[in-house]
Design a protein around this motif. Structure first.
Motif, PDB file in Angstrom:
ATOM      1  N   GLY A 151       0.828  -1.206   0.000  1.00 48.72           N
ATOM      2  CA  GLY A 151       0.000   0.000   0.000  1.00 48.72           C
ATOM      3  C   GLY A 151       0.858   1.249   0.000  1.00 48.72           C
ATOM      4  O   GLY A 151       1.624   1.469   0.929  1.00 48.72           O
ATOM      5  N   ALA A 152       0.729   2.068  -1.043  1.00 50.01           N
ATOM      6  CA  ALA A 152       1.563   3.266  -1.188  1.00 50.01           C
ATOM      7  C   ALA A 152       0.790   4.534  -0.863  1.00 50.01           C
ATOM      8  O   ALA A 152       1.138   5.603  -1.350  1.00 50.01           O
ATOM      9  N   GLY A 153      -0.233   4.404  -0.035  1.00 49.06           N
ATOM     10  CA  GLY A 153      -0.990   5.578   0.374  1.00 49.06           C
ATOM     11  C   GLY A 153      -0.258   6.370   1.441  1.00 49.06           C
ATOM     12  O   GLY A 153       0.962   6.231   1.624  1.00 49.06           O
ATOM     13  N   SER A 208       0.083   1.883 -10.327  1.00 48.37           N
ATOM     14  CA  SER A 208       1.373   2.517 -10.616  1.00 48.37           C
ATOM     15  C   SER A 208       1.337   4.004 -10.296  1.00 48.37           C
ATOM     16  O   SER A 208       2.336   4.588  -9.870  1.00 48.37           O
ATOM     17  N   GLY A 209       0.175   4.641 -10.487  1.00 47.51           N
ATOM     18  CA  GLY A 209       0.067   6.067 -10.174  1.00 47.51           C
ATOM     19  C   GLY A 209       0.283   6.353  -8.708  1.00 47.51           C
ATOM     20  O   GLY A 209       0.919   7.349  -8.337  1.00 47.51           O
ATOM     21  N   ALA A 210      -0.258   5.488  -7.851  1.00 47.93           N
ATOM     22  CA  ALA A 210      -0.064   5.650  -6.406  1.00 47.93           C
ATOM     23  C   ALA A 210       1.405   5.513  -6.051  1.00 47.93           C
ATOM     24  O   ALA A 210       1.919   6.252  -5.199  1.00 47.93           O
ATOM     25  N   LEU A 211       2.089   4.595  -6.709  1.00 47.21           N
ATOM     26  CA  LEU A 211       3.529   4.423  -6.453  1.00 47.21           C
ATOM     27  C   LEU A 211       4.308   5.657  -6.891  1.00 47.21           C
ATOM     28  O   LEU A 211       5.213   6.113  -6.181  1.00 47.21           O
ATOM     29  N   ALA A 228       3.842   8.293  -4.375  1.00 48.64           N
ATOM     30  CA  ALA A 228       4.553   7.960  -3.141  1.00 48.64           C
ATOM     31  C   ALA A 228       6.044   8.245  -3.273  1.00 48.64           C
ATOM     32  O   ALA A 228       6.661   8.817  -2.362  1.00 48.64           O
ATOM     33  N   VAL A 229       6.625   7.850  -4.391  1.00 46.92           N
ATOM     34  CA  VAL A 229       8.061   8.088  -4.606  1.00 46.92           C
ATOM     35  C   VAL A 229       8.349   9.586  -4.630  1.00 46.92           C
ATOM     36  O   VAL A 229       9.342  10.055  -4.052  1.00 46.92           O
ATOM     37  N   ALA A 230       7.471  10.358  -5.271  1.00 50.05           N
ATOM     38  CA  ALA A 230       7.654  11.813  -5.315  1.00 50.05           C
ATOM     39  C   ALA A 230       7.573  12.415  -3.915  1.00 50.05           C
ATOM     40  O   ALA A 230       8.358  13.308  -3.560  1.00 50.05           O
ATOM     41  N   GLN A 231       6.645  11.927  -3.101  1.00 51.52           N
ATOM     42  CA  GLN A 231       6.513  12.430  -1.735  1.00 51.52           C
ATOM     43  C   GLN A 231       7.733  12.077  -0.893  1.00 51.52           C
ATOM     44  O   GLN A 231       8.251  12.908  -0.138  1.00 51.52           O
ATOM     45  N   ILE A 232       8.212  10.841  -1.025  1.00 52.07           N
ATOM     46  CA  ILE A 232       9.400  10.417  -0.272  1.00 52.07           C
ATOM     47  C   ILE A 232      10.617  11.239  -0.684  1.00 52.07           C
ATOM     48  O   ILE A 232      11.429  11.645   0.153  1.00 52.07           O
ATOM     49  N   GLU A 233      10.734  11.511  -1.977  1.00 48.02           N
ATOM     50  CA  GLU A 233      11.832  12.348  -2.463  1.00 48.02           C
ATOM     51  C   GLU A 233      11.737  13.749  -1.854  1.00 48.02           C
ATOM     52  O   GLU A 233      12.755  14.326  -1.432  1.00 48.02           O
ATOM     53  N   ALA A 234      10.530  14.293  -1.775  1.00 43.99           N
ATOM     54  CA  ALA A 234      10.347  15.626  -1.186  1.00 43.99           C
ATOM     55  C   ALA A 234      10.731  15.610   0.294  1.00 43.99           C
ATOM     56  O   ALA A 234      11.356  16.562   0.787  1.00 43.99           O
ATOM     57  N   TRP A 235      10.369  14.548   1.007  1.00 42.03           N
ATOM     58  CA  TRP A 235      10.749  14.441   2.419  1.00 42.03           C
ATOM     59  C   TRP A 235      12.266  14.372   2.588  1.00 42.03           C
ATOM     60  O   TRP A 235      12.826  14.984   3.492  1.00 42.03           O
ATOM     61  N   LEU A 236      12.919  13.632   1.705  1.00 37.71           N
ATOM     62  CA  LEU A 236      14.376  13.522   1.780  1.00 37.71           C
ATOM     63  C   LEU A 236      15.040  14.878   1.516  1.00 37.71           C
ATOM     64  O   LEU A 236      16.006  15.250   2.180  1.00 37.71           O
ATOM     65  N   GLN A 237      14.514  15.602   0.545  1.00 38.21           N
ATOM     66  CA  GLN A 237      15.064  16.931   0.246  1.00 38.21           C
ATOM     67  C   GLN A 237      14.861  17.875   1.433  1.00 38.21           C
ATOM     68  O   GLN A 237      15.761  18.645   1.784  1.00 38.21           O
ATOM     69  N   GLU A 245      18.329   4.970  -2.711  1.00 37.20           N
ATOM     70  CA  GLU A 245      18.740   3.714  -3.344  1.00 37.20           C
ATOM     71  C   GLU A 245      18.139   2.504  -2.640  1.00 37.20           C
ATOM     72  O   GLU A 245      18.014   1.427  -3.253  1.00 37.20           O
ATOM     73  N   ARG A 246      17.759   2.667  -1.378  1.00 37.41           N
ATOM     74  CA  ARG A 246      17.188   1.540  -0.633  1.00 37.41           C
ATOM     75  C   ARG A 246      15.693   1.354  -0.890  1.00 37.41           C
ATOM     76  O   ARG A 246      15.102   0.390  -0.419  1.00 37.41           O
ATOM     77  N   LEU A 247      15.073   2.268  -1.633  1.00 36.44           N
ATOM     78  CA  LEU A 247      13.642   2.185  -1.918  1.00 36.44           C
ATOM     79  C   LEU A 247      13.409   1.518  -3.265  1.00 36.44           C
ATOM     80  O   LEU A 247      13.951   1.945  -4.287  1.00 36.44           O
ATOM     81  N   GLN A 248      12.584   0.476  -3.272  1.00 33.73           N
ATOM     82  CA  GLN A 248      12.230  -0.210  -4.506  1.00 33.73           C
ATOM     83  C   GLN A 248      10.707  -0.219  -4.662  1.00 33.73           C
ATOM     84  O   GLN A 248      10.008  -0.979  -3.988  1.00 33.73           O
ATOM     85  N   PRO A 249      10.159   0.622  -5.545  1.00 33.17           N
ATOM     86  CA  PRO A 249       8.720   0.579  -5.804  1.00 33.17           C
ATOM     87  C   PRO A 249       8.394  -0.599  -6.718  1.00 33.17           C
ATOM     88  O   PRO A 249       9.192  -0.976  -7.577  1.00 33.17           O
ATOM     89  N   SER A 250       7.211  -1.193  -6.527  1.00 33.04           N
ATOM     90  CA  SER A 250       6.856  -2.362  -7.330  1.00 33.04           C
ATOM     91  C   SER A 250       5.339  -2.510  -7.424  1.00 33.04           C
ATOM     92  O   SER A 250       4.612  -2.222  -6.481  1.00 33.04           O
ATOM     93  N   THR A 251       4.887  -2.989  -8.586  1.00 28.07           N
ATOM     94  CA  THR A 251       3.483  -3.358  -8.765  1.00 28.07           C
ATOM     95  C   THR A 251       3.335  -4.881  -8.835  1.00 28.07           C
ATOM     96  O   THR A 251       2.277  -5.385  -9.211  1.00 28.07           O
TER      97      THR A 251
END
Length: 281
Positions: free
Chosen positions: A8-10, A34-37, A40-49, A67-73
């Motif tokens: 769940g990528a909510g 895939s859209g939810a992923l 989620a990746v964009a949000q995680i990137e924003a948090w890291l920045q 590099e430790r994050l792997q999104p998957s469907t």
């Protein structure tokens, strides 16, 4: 546990993934959409920045976390992880189906944990062949900030599983509490009057949401009940309210308020839709 899976990528799933990767774990974040992923990746990137800008992480730490994050469907990509944390919507039938699928593809030693805030861990474990390896690991929103984690022991959950999740929560900088598998566990059981009494006040025309929130903040709370519902999501709040109400055999004091359902039917779910009790657009 250096390899974790998250289903769940909510809001909660991406928050848990962020916590995992910033504390050294390899995290596979799964979602059927895939859209939810991508979101989620964009949000995680924003948090890291943001963490880098504020000096909480340096550039190298942020890069390694990415590099430790792997999104998957593909659900099978979770095979090989040591613990899987399910963060799907609060729907028992949906969660049980996810647990059946995970049980079928994962090795017997994999721990299957649920981020459910109110549903029975015992009932989730019962649909698997490993109920002793099934437990609750309930994070709170926003997961990167909130320190509390409820580790929920189902009827068949082993002590080894509980210890493993408690240790994992501590390594991730959280404060775990071990709780029994009771409706709402600790926090959501205690929180029902916080929300329901506030809803009754506005339902009876005694006050409006800003007034109630202002009075509650004046008592020392960080947020009022309506602000908090908007943050969590009114759909999530309603689902938890209904779950606890039915779990207590329709005890009247836990009865949800009709205005909750009305707000959800109107699509006013809070911050995530831009409008709830307050307008965020």
């Amino acid at each position: 546990m250096e390899r974790v899976g998250i289903v769940g990528a909510g809001t909660m799933g991406r928050g848990i993934a962020y916590v995992a990767i910033t504390h050294g774990a390899q995290a596979t974040l799964y979602d059927v959409a895939s859209g939810a992923l991508e979101n989620a990746v964009a949000q995680i990137e924003a948090w890291l920045q943001e963490a880098t800008a504020r000096g909480r992480l340096d550039e190298t730490e942020a890069r390694r976390a990415r590099e430790r994050l792997q999104p998957s469907t593909t659900l099978e990509d979770l095979v090989g992880t040591e613990v899987i944390i399910e963060a799907a919507p609060e729907d028992m039938a949906l969660k049980q189906e996810i647990f059946r699928q995970l049980d079928a593809i994962c090795p017997p030693g994999t721990i299957l944990a649920s981020n459910t805030s109110s549903l029975s861990i015992t009932a989730l474990g019962a649909v698997t062949r490993r109920p002793e390896r099934v437990a609750g690991m309930h994070f709170f929103n926003p997961a990167p900030i909130m320190r509390l984690v409820e580790v929920v022991r189902g009827l068949a959950t082993s002590e080894e599983t509980v210890r493993a999740l408690v240790d994992l929560a501590r390594r991730w900088g959280k404060t775990p509490v071990v709780v029994k598998d009771t409706p709402g566990f600790i926090v959501n059981r205690v929180a029902r009057p916080f929300y329901l009494e506030a809803l009754r006040l506005i339902g009876e025309g005694i006050a409006d949401p800003p007034t109630v929130d202002r009075l509650v903040r004046a008592l020392g709370f960080r947020m009022g009940p309506f602000e908090l519902m908007d943050l969590i999501g009114l759909d999530v709040n309603l689902a938890v309210s209904e779950s606890i109400y039915h779990a207590f055999f329709e005890e009247p004091r836990f009865r949800p308020h009709p205005i909750q359902r009305q707000m959800v039917q109107a699509g006013r779910l809070g911050r995530k839709t831009g409008k709830g009790w307050y307008d965020y657009e």
